[in-house]
Design a protein around this motif. Structure first.
Motif, mmCIF file in Angstrom:
data_model
loop_
_atom_site.group_PDB
_atom_site.id
_atom_site.type_symbol
_atom_site.label_atom_id
_atom_site.label_comp_id
_atom_site.label_asym_id
_atom_site.label_seq_id
_atom_site.Cartn_x
_atom_site.Cartn_y
_atom_site.Cartn_z
ATOM 1 N N GLY A 194 -7.018 -13.742 -12.296
ATOM 2 C CA GLY A 194 -5.957 -12.793 -12.650
ATOM 3 C C GLY A 194 -6.333 -11.778 -13.721
ATOM 4 N N VAL A 195 -7.607 -11.767 -14.129
ATOM 5 C CA VAL A 195 -8.048 -10.815 -15.170
ATOM 6 C C VAL A 195 -9.172 -9.941 -14.608
ATOM 7 N N PHE A 196 -8.990 -8.613 -14.736
ATOM 8 C CA PHE A 196 -9.960 -7.677 -14.162
ATOM 9 C C PHE A 196 -10.544 -6.778 -15.248
ATOM 10 N N MET A 197 -11.836 -6.504 -15.100
ATOM 11 C CA MET A 197 -12.469 -5.487 -15.938
ATOM 12 C C MET A 197 -12.283 -4.162 -15.205
ATOM 13 N N VAL A 198 -11.566 -3.239 -15.844
ATOM 14 C CA VAL A 198 -11.225 -1.991 -15.151
ATOM 15 C C VAL A 198 -12.433 -1.049 -15.104
ATOM 16 N N SER A 199 -12.691 -0.485 -13.913
ATOM 17 C CA SER A 199 -13.766 0.504 -13.813
ATOM 18 C C SER A 199 -13.206 1.895 -13.507
ATOM 19 N N ASN A 200 -11.988 1.943 -12.980
ATOM 20 C CA ASN A 200 -11.394 3.238 -12.641
ATOM 21 C C ASN A 200 -9.878 3.088 -12.603
ATOM 22 N N MET A 201 -9.182 4.179 -12.901
ATOM 23 C CA MET A 201 -7.719 4.168 -12.820
ATOM 24 C C MET A 201 -7.254 5.508 -12.289
ATOM 25 N N VAL A 202 -6.281 5.500 -11.395
ATOM 26 C CA VAL A 202 -5.760 6.755 -10.835
ATOM 27 C C VAL A 202 -4.241 6.752 -10.958
ATOM 28 N N LYS A 257 0.815 -1.234 0.000
ATOM 29 C CA LYS A 257 0.000 0.000 0.000
ATOM 30 C C LYS A 257 0.845 1.280 0.000
ATOM 31 N N ASP A 258 1.979 1.230 0.715
ATOM 32 C CA ASP A 258 2.778 2.462 0.802
ATOM 33 C C ASP A 258 3.630 2.716 -0.451
ATOM 34 N N GLU A 259 3.405 1.901 -1.492
ATOM 35 C CA GLU A 259 4.136 2.162 -2.742
ATOM 36 C C GLU A 259 3.218 2.553 -3.893
ATOM 37 N N VAL A 260 1.900 2.635 -3.621
ATOM 38 C CA VAL A 260 0.961 2.941 -4.710
ATOM 39 C C VAL A 260 1.237 4.307 -5.341
ATOM 40 N N TYR A 261 1.840 5.211 -4.580
ATOM 41 C CA TYR A 261 2.069 6.567 -5.104
ATOM 42 C C TYR A 261 3.046 6.598 -6.294
ATOM 43 N N LYS A 262 3.689 5.453 -6.565
ATOM 44 C CA LYS A 262 4.650 5.410 -7.688
ATOM 45 C C LYS A 262 3.998 4.973 -8.992
ATOM 46 N N TYR A 263 2.732 4.526 -8.931
ATOM 47 C CA TYR A 263 2.142 3.826 -10.072
ATOM 48 C C TYR A 263 0.763 4.359 -10.481
ATOM 49 N N GLY A 264 0.329 3.918 -11.664
ATOM 50 C CA GLY A 264 -1.073 4.013 -12.013
ATOM 51 C C GLY A 264 -1.749 2.859 -11.291
ATOM 52 N N VAL A 265 -2.887 3.127 -10.644
ATOM 53 C CA VAL A 265 -3.542 2.095 -9.840
ATOM 54 C C VAL A 265 -4.954 1.856 -10.370
ATOM 55 N N ILE A 266 -5.344 0.596 -10.455
ATOM 56 C CA ILE A 266 -6.657 0.302 -11.047
ATOM 57 C C ILE A 266 -7.691 -0.103 -9.985
ATOM 58 N N GLU A 267 -8.943 0.038 -10.413
ATOM 59 C CA GLU A 267 -10.059 -0.515 -9.649
ATOM 60 C C GLU A 267 -10.797 -1.381 -10.653
ATOM 61 N N GLY A 268 -11.212 -2.572 -10.249
ATOM 62 C CA GLY A 268 -11.908 -3.420 -11.219
ATOM 63 C C GLY A 268 -12.472 -4.675 -10.600
ATOM 64 N N ASN A 269 -13.253 -5.395 -11.401
ATOM 65 C CA ASN A 269 -13.836 -6.664 -10.947
ATOM 66 C C ASN A 269 -13.166 -7.818 -11.666
ATOM 67 N N GLU A 291 -2.328 9.208 -3.697
ATOM 68 C CA GLU A 291 -1.866 9.144 -2.313
ATOM 69 C C GLU A 291 -2.457 7.877 -1.714
ATOM 70 N N ILE A 292 -1.820 7.387 -0.698
ATOM 71 C CA ILE A 292 -2.177 6.086 -0.118
ATOM 72 C C ILE A 292 -3.673 5.975 0.210
ATOM 73 N N ASP A 293 -4.253 7.052 0.773
ATOM 74 C CA ASP A 293 -5.660 6.978 1.177
ATOM 75 C C ASP A 293 -6.627 7.201 0.009
ATOM 76 N N LYS A 294 -6.093 7.570 -1.161
ATOM 77 C CA LYS A 294 -6.984 7.778 -2.315
ATOM 78 C C LYS A 294 -6.860 6.644 -3.337
#
Ligand code: G1P
Length: 276
Positions: free
Chosen positions: A182-190, A165-177, A194-197
């Motif tokens: 191992g395969v996700f349908m992406v619904s959001n990407m940031v 979790k404390d390394e997410v600030y270095k990357y594009g992070v996805i939200e998905g189902n 910041e860690i809490d977002k």
């Protein structure tokens, strides 16, 4: 059919100064092979034979690397050293290299957009960020795995991995189902939240398959994180309008954009060579 691979390689590599003062960071070697050659070999394995590189000022060594060096070859002809050039010779023989420059550092999205003239507007293509060095010693390379998935889903695909979790600030992070293992349908990407977002701890790494409509998405993308045009934002829009898949790849990834990851990769490949 995916036969083109784009390599954004215009960045300065400031984390490796002074090594990268006059040398492109993509030419830093892991053992005896430059980072970008690892990427090109991965793309070849996946079926690509057109390698398109987004370069910038001070990056000529990349162009020279993927060309014949008559003087050197003449010099070592007939010696035991000749075999050291076998692989690069094969690459030069089998692949076509095309180049364009990104004149200003306006982000990864902008760099990829510069590749539009090289990729064309008809076919899907791959993107490799050479400082993310990926290897799957037990089977298909990471890009090959993604191409296989593309043949099933026919949409943009990003490679992801779980990070602390404390390394997410270095990357594009996805939200998905998850739609299969191992395969996700992406619904959001940031991009670099910041860690809490962060919507999850599933981080995008430097392997993408993009469909050519991404160029319109990028064109309509406003500057985001750090005032740069982010591919993450364009893909997020794509995910909302259509479909983007995130794929938890099989294998290992080294962040060779950092000194720590670079040393880790060096040790890993050294041990791999030793056990051959
Ligand atoms: C880029 C992308 C980011 C991605 C990362 C993977 O960031 O913007 O979304 O997670 O590559 O390495 P960079 O590392 O170039 O800052």
């Amino acid at each position: 059919m995916i036969n083109r691979c784009l390599f954004p390689a215009a960045g300065y590599g400031t984390r490796f100064l002074p090594a990268t003062k006059a040398m492109p960071k993509e030419m830093l070697p892991i053992l005896t092979k430059p980072l970008i050659q690892y990427g090109v070999e991965e793309a070849m394995e996946a079926g690509c034979d057109i390698m398109s590189i987004i370069t910038g000022r001070g990056k000529r060594a990349i162009t020279d690397h993927f060309d014949i060096s008559y003087e050197l070859e003449h010099q070592i002809q007939g010696s035991s050293k000749e075999a050291l050039l076998d692989k690069i010779r094969e690459i030069i023989e089998k692949c076509t290299f095309t180049y364009t420059r990104q004149n200003e550092m306006k982000g990864l999205g902008d760099a990829i957009y510069k590749g539009k003239v090289l990729m064309g507007e008809k076919d899907p293509f791959a993107v490799i960020l050479a400082d993310d060095l990926c290897i799957n010693p037990k089977g298909d390379g990471i890009l090959t795995q993604m191409v296989k998935l593309y043949n099933k889903y026919r949409c943009c695909i990003v490679a992801i991995m779980e990070v602390p979790k404390d390394e997410v600030y270095k990357y594009g992070v996805i939200e998905g189902n998850a739609i299969e293992d191992g395969v996700f349908m992406v619904s959001n990407m940031v991009e670099k939240p910041e860690i809490d977002k962060a919507p999850s701890n599933l981080a995008v790494i430097g392997r993408y398959i993009l469909t050519p409509d991404i160029f319109d998405m990028i064109k309509n993308t406003k500057p985001g994180k750090n005032g740069e045009i982010q591919i993450t934002d364009a893909l997020c829009e794509q995910a909302k309008k259509g479909m983007v898949i995130a794929y938890k790849f099989k294998g290992k990834r080294f962040d060779c954009g950092s000194v720590e990851g670079f040393v880790e990769a060096t040790n890993y490949f050294y041990n791999l060579e030793k056990t051959k």
